[in-house]
Design a protein around this motif. Structure first.
Motif, mmCIF file in Angstrom:
data_model
loop_
_atom_site.group_PDB
_atom_site.id
_atom_site.type_symbol
_atom_site.label_atom_id
_atom_site.label_comp_id
_atom_site.label_asym_id
_atom_site.label_seq_id
_atom_site.Cartn_x
_atom_site.Cartn_y
_atom_site.Cartn_z
ATOM 1 N N VAL A 81 0.814 -1.230 -0.070
ATOM 2 C CA VAL A 81 0.115 -0.244 0.028
ATOM 3 C C VAL A 81 0.814 1.102 0.059
ATOM 4 O O VAL A 81 1.931 1.280 0.641
ATOM 5 C CB VAL A 81 -1.037 0.156 1.186
ATOM 6 C CG1 VAL A 81 -1.874 -1.116 1.087
ATOM 7 C CG2 VAL A 81 -0.267 -0.032 2.605
ATOM 8 N N GLU A 82 0.540 2.250 -0.697
ATOM 9 C CA GLU A 82 0.912 3.552 -0.694
ATOM 10 C C GLU A 82 0.112 4.528 -0.183
ATOM 11 O O GLU A 82 -1.126 4.611 -0.751
ATOM 12 C CB GLU A 82 1.426 4.006 -2.102
ATOM 13 C CG GLU A 82 2.728 3.113 -2.681
ATOM 14 C CD GLU A 82 3.154 3.345 -4.060
ATOM 15 O OE1 GLU A 82 3.628 4.476 -4.218
ATOM 16 O OE2 GLU A 82 2.882 2.511 -5.004
ATOM 17 N N ASP A 83 0.416 5.089 0.629
ATOM 18 C CA ASP A 83 -0.755 6.255 0.974
ATOM 19 C C ASP A 83 0.156 7.642 1.595
ATOM 20 O O ASP A 83 1.432 7.597 1.411
ATOM 21 C CB ASP A 83 -1.374 5.672 2.146
ATOM 22 C CG ASP A 83 -1.026 5.264 3.321
ATOM 23 O OD1 ASP A 83 0.268 5.705 3.734
ATOM 24 O OD2 ASP A 83 -1.783 4.329 4.003
ATOM 25 N N LEU A 84 -0.388 8.597 2.265
ATOM 26 C CA LEU A 84 0.474 9.744 2.742
ATOM 27 C C LEU A 84 1.295 9.273 3.716
ATOM 28 O O LEU A 84 2.203 10.027 3.986
ATOM 29 C CB LEU A 84 -0.705 10.665 3.329
ATOM 30 C CG LEU A 84 -1.710 11.474 2.435
ATOM 31 C CD1 LEU A 84 -2.759 12.236 3.198
ATOM 32 C CD2 LEU A 84 -0.808 12.217 1.323
ATOM 33 N N GLY A 85 1.262 8.043 4.435
ATOM 34 C CA GLY A 85 2.003 7.813 5.640
ATOM 35 C C GLY A 85 3.471 6.979 4.950
ATOM 36 O O GLY A 85 4.208 6.951 5.679
ATOM 37 N N GLY A 86 3.286 6.804 3.648
ATOM 38 C CA GLY A 86 4.460 6.255 3.175
ATOM 39 C C GLY A 86 3.708 4.999 2.280
ATOM 40 O O GLY A 86 2.699 4.604 2.115
ATOM 41 N N ALA A 87 4.692 3.981 2.024
ATOM 42 C CA ALA A 87 4.533 2.888 1.248
ATOM 43 C C ALA A 87 5.397 1.625 2.007
ATOM 44 O O ALA A 87 6.198 1.625 2.558
ATOM 45 C CB ALA A 87 5.217 3.013 -0.060
ATOM 46 N N ALA A 88 4.383 0.682 2.062
ATOM 47 C CA ALA A 88 4.908 -0.392 2.571
ATOM 48 C C ALA A 88 4.118 -1.605 2.384
ATOM 49 O O ALA A 88 2.909 -1.677 2.054
ATOM 50 C CB ALA A 88 4.758 -0.268 4.176
ATOM 51 N N PHE A 89 4.852 -3.055 2.728
ATOM 52 C CA PHE A 89 3.807 -4.145 2.626
ATOM 53 C C PHE A 89 3.046 -4.165 3.830
ATOM 54 O O PHE A 89 3.574 -3.726 4.946
ATOM 55 C CB PHE A 89 4.974 -5.293 2.600
ATOM 56 C CG PHE A 89 5.789 -5.517 1.418
ATOM 57 C CD1 PHE A 89 5.148 -5.870 0.177
ATOM 58 C CD2 PHE A 89 6.934 -5.256 1.079
ATOM 59 C CE1 PHE A 89 5.559 -6.270 -1.026
ATOM 60 C CE2 PHE A 89 7.552 -5.312 -0.129
ATOM 61 C CZ PHE A 89 6.922 -5.716 -1.186
ATOM 62 N N LYS A 90 1.900 -4.726 3.846
ATOM 63 C CA LYS A 90 0.961 -4.721 4.762
ATOM 64 C C LYS A 90 0.480 -6.073 4.842
ATOM 65 O O LYS A 90 -0.117 -6.758 3.806
ATOM 66 C CB LYS A 90 -0.069 -3.732 4.698
ATOM 67 C CG LYS A 90 -1.281 -3.744 5.827
ATOM 68 C CD LYS A 90 -2.293 -2.686 5.612
ATOM 69 C CE LYS A 90 -3.152 -2.685 6.488
ATOM 70 N NZ LYS A 90 -4.438 -2.190 6.305
#
Length: 108
Positions: A81-90
Protein backbone atom coordinates in the motif's frame (compact mmCIF):
# COMPACT_ATOMS: atom_id res chain seq x y z
CA UNK A 1 -9.22 -21.80 2.59
CA UNK A 2 -6.01 -20.55 1.03
CA UNK A 3 -3.13 -20.59 3.52
CA UNK A 4 -1.94 -17.10 2.55
CA UNK A 5 -2.55 -14.59 -0.24
CA UNK A 6 -0.17 -12.30 -2.13
CA UNK A 7 -2.10 -9.45 -3.75
CA UNK A 8 -1.32 -8.31 -7.30
CA UNK A 9 -0.12 -4.96 -5.90
CA UNK A 10 2.38 -6.72 -3.62
CA UNK A 11 3.47 -9.07 -6.41
CA UNK A 12 4.17 -6.11 -8.70
CA UNK A 13 6.31 -4.43 -6.03
CA UNK A 14 8.25 -7.63 -5.27
CA UNK A 15 8.92 -8.14 -8.99
CA UNK A 16 10.23 -4.58 -9.23
CA UNK A 17 12.54 -4.95 -6.20
CA UNK A 18 13.77 -8.39 -7.31
CA UNK A 19 14.60 -7.09 -10.78
CA UNK A 20 16.53 -4.13 -9.33
CA UNK A 21 18.54 -6.49 -7.10
CA UNK A 22 18.90 -9.19 -9.80
CA UNK A 23 17.32 -11.78 -7.50
CA UNK A 24 14.50 -14.29 -7.98
CA UNK A 25 10.99 -12.87 -7.41
CA UNK A 26 10.51 -14.76 -4.13
CA UNK A 27 9.28 -12.87 -1.07
CA UNK A 28 9.75 -14.53 2.32
CA UNK A 29 7.41 -13.58 5.15
CA UNK A 30 8.53 -14.64 8.60
CA UNK A 31 7.10 -13.96 12.05
CA UNK A 32 9.51 -13.23 14.88
CA UNK A 33 9.08 -12.52 18.56
CA UNK A 34 9.28 -8.85 19.42
CA UNK A 35 7.67 -5.60 18.39
CA UNK A 36 5.18 -3.60 20.45
CA UNK A 37 2.57 -6.36 20.55
CA UNK A 38 4.58 -9.58 20.89
CA UNK A 39 5.20 -10.67 17.29
CA UNK A 40 6.46 -8.82 14.27
CA UNK A 41 6.53 -9.45 10.53
CA UNK A 42 9.81 -9.68 8.66
CA UNK A 43 10.03 -9.49 4.87
CA UNK A 44 12.98 -10.26 2.64
CA UNK A 45 13.82 -11.60 -0.78
CA UNK A 46 14.67 -15.30 -0.81
CA UNK A 47 16.94 -17.14 -3.24
CA UNK A 48 15.07 -20.44 -3.05
CA UNK A 49 11.85 -22.00 -1.78
CA UNK A 50 12.66 -24.42 1.06
CA UNK A 51 11.03 -27.87 0.89
CA UNK A 52 8.87 -27.26 3.98
CA UNK A 53 7.75 -23.73 2.98
CA UNK A 54 4.18 -22.88 2.12
CA UNK A 55 4.43 -21.18 -1.28
CA UNK A 56 1.81 -19.25 -3.25
CA UNK A 57 2.26 -17.55 -6.60
CA UNK A 58 0.68 -14.38 -7.95
CA UNK A 59 1.60 -12.92 -11.34
CA UNK A 60 4.90 -14.83 -11.47
CA UNK A 61 5.97 -13.82 -7.94
CA UNK A 62 6.20 -16.40 -5.15
CA UNK A 63 5.40 -15.71 -1.49
CA UNK A 64 6.95 -18.22 0.91
CA UNK A 65 6.28 -18.75 4.61
CA UNK A 66 8.00 -21.24 6.91
CA UNK A 67 5.77 -23.71 8.82
CA UNK A 68 6.14 -22.05 12.24
CA UNK A 69 5.32 -18.59 10.88
CA UNK A 70 2.43 -20.01 8.84
CA UNK A 71 0.65 -21.04 12.05
CA UNK A 72 0.49 -17.34 12.99
CA UNK A 73 -0.47 -15.93 9.57
CA UNK A 74 -2.70 -18.63 8.06
CA UNK A 75 -5.48 -16.96 6.06
CA UNK A 76 -3.65 -13.62 5.90
CA UNK A 77 -3.20 -11.41 2.86
CA UNK A 78 0.06 -9.62 2.04
CA UNK A 79 -0.53 -6.33 0.23
CA UNK A 80 1.57 -3.35 -0.82
CA UNK A 81 0.00 0.00 0.00
CA UNK A 82 1.03 3.55 -0.78
CA UNK A 83 -0.60 6.41 1.10
CA UNK A 84 0.27 9.70 2.78
CA UNK A 85 2.08 7.81 5.54
CA UNK A 86 4.43 6.19 3.02
CA UNK A 87 4.61 2.91 1.18
CA UNK A 88 4.93 -0.52 2.78
CA UNK A 89 4.00 -4.16 2.66
CA UNK A 90 0.96 -4.73 4.87
CA UNK A 91 -0.31 -7.99 6.34
CA UNK A 92 -4.04 -8.34 6.97
CA UNK A 93 -3.97 -11.16 9.50
CA UNK A 94 -7.24 -12.72 10.70
CA UNK A 95 -5.35 -14.42 13.56
CA UNK A 96 -4.17 -11.18 15.16
CA UNK A 97 -6.19 -10.26 18.23
CA UNK A 98 -4.38 -6.96 18.74
CA UNK A 99 -1.98 -4.81 16.80
CA UNK A 100 -0.05 -1.63 17.24
CA UNK A 101 -0.19 1.78 15.63
CA UNK A 102 2.79 1.10 13.37
CA UNK A 103 1.08 -1.94 11.86
CA UNK A 104 4.18 -4.10 11.94
CA UNK A 105 3.54 -6.06 15.11
CA UNK A 106 0.64 -8.06 16.48
CA UNK A 107 -0.48 -10.50 19.15
CA UNK A 108 -2.55 -13.67 18.95
Amino acid sequence: MTDIILTPSAAKRVAFIAEKQAKPAILRLAVEGGGCSGFQYRFGLADVVDTDDCAVETDGVTLVVDPMSLDLVRGAAVDYVEDLGGAAFKVTNPNATAGCGCGSSFSV
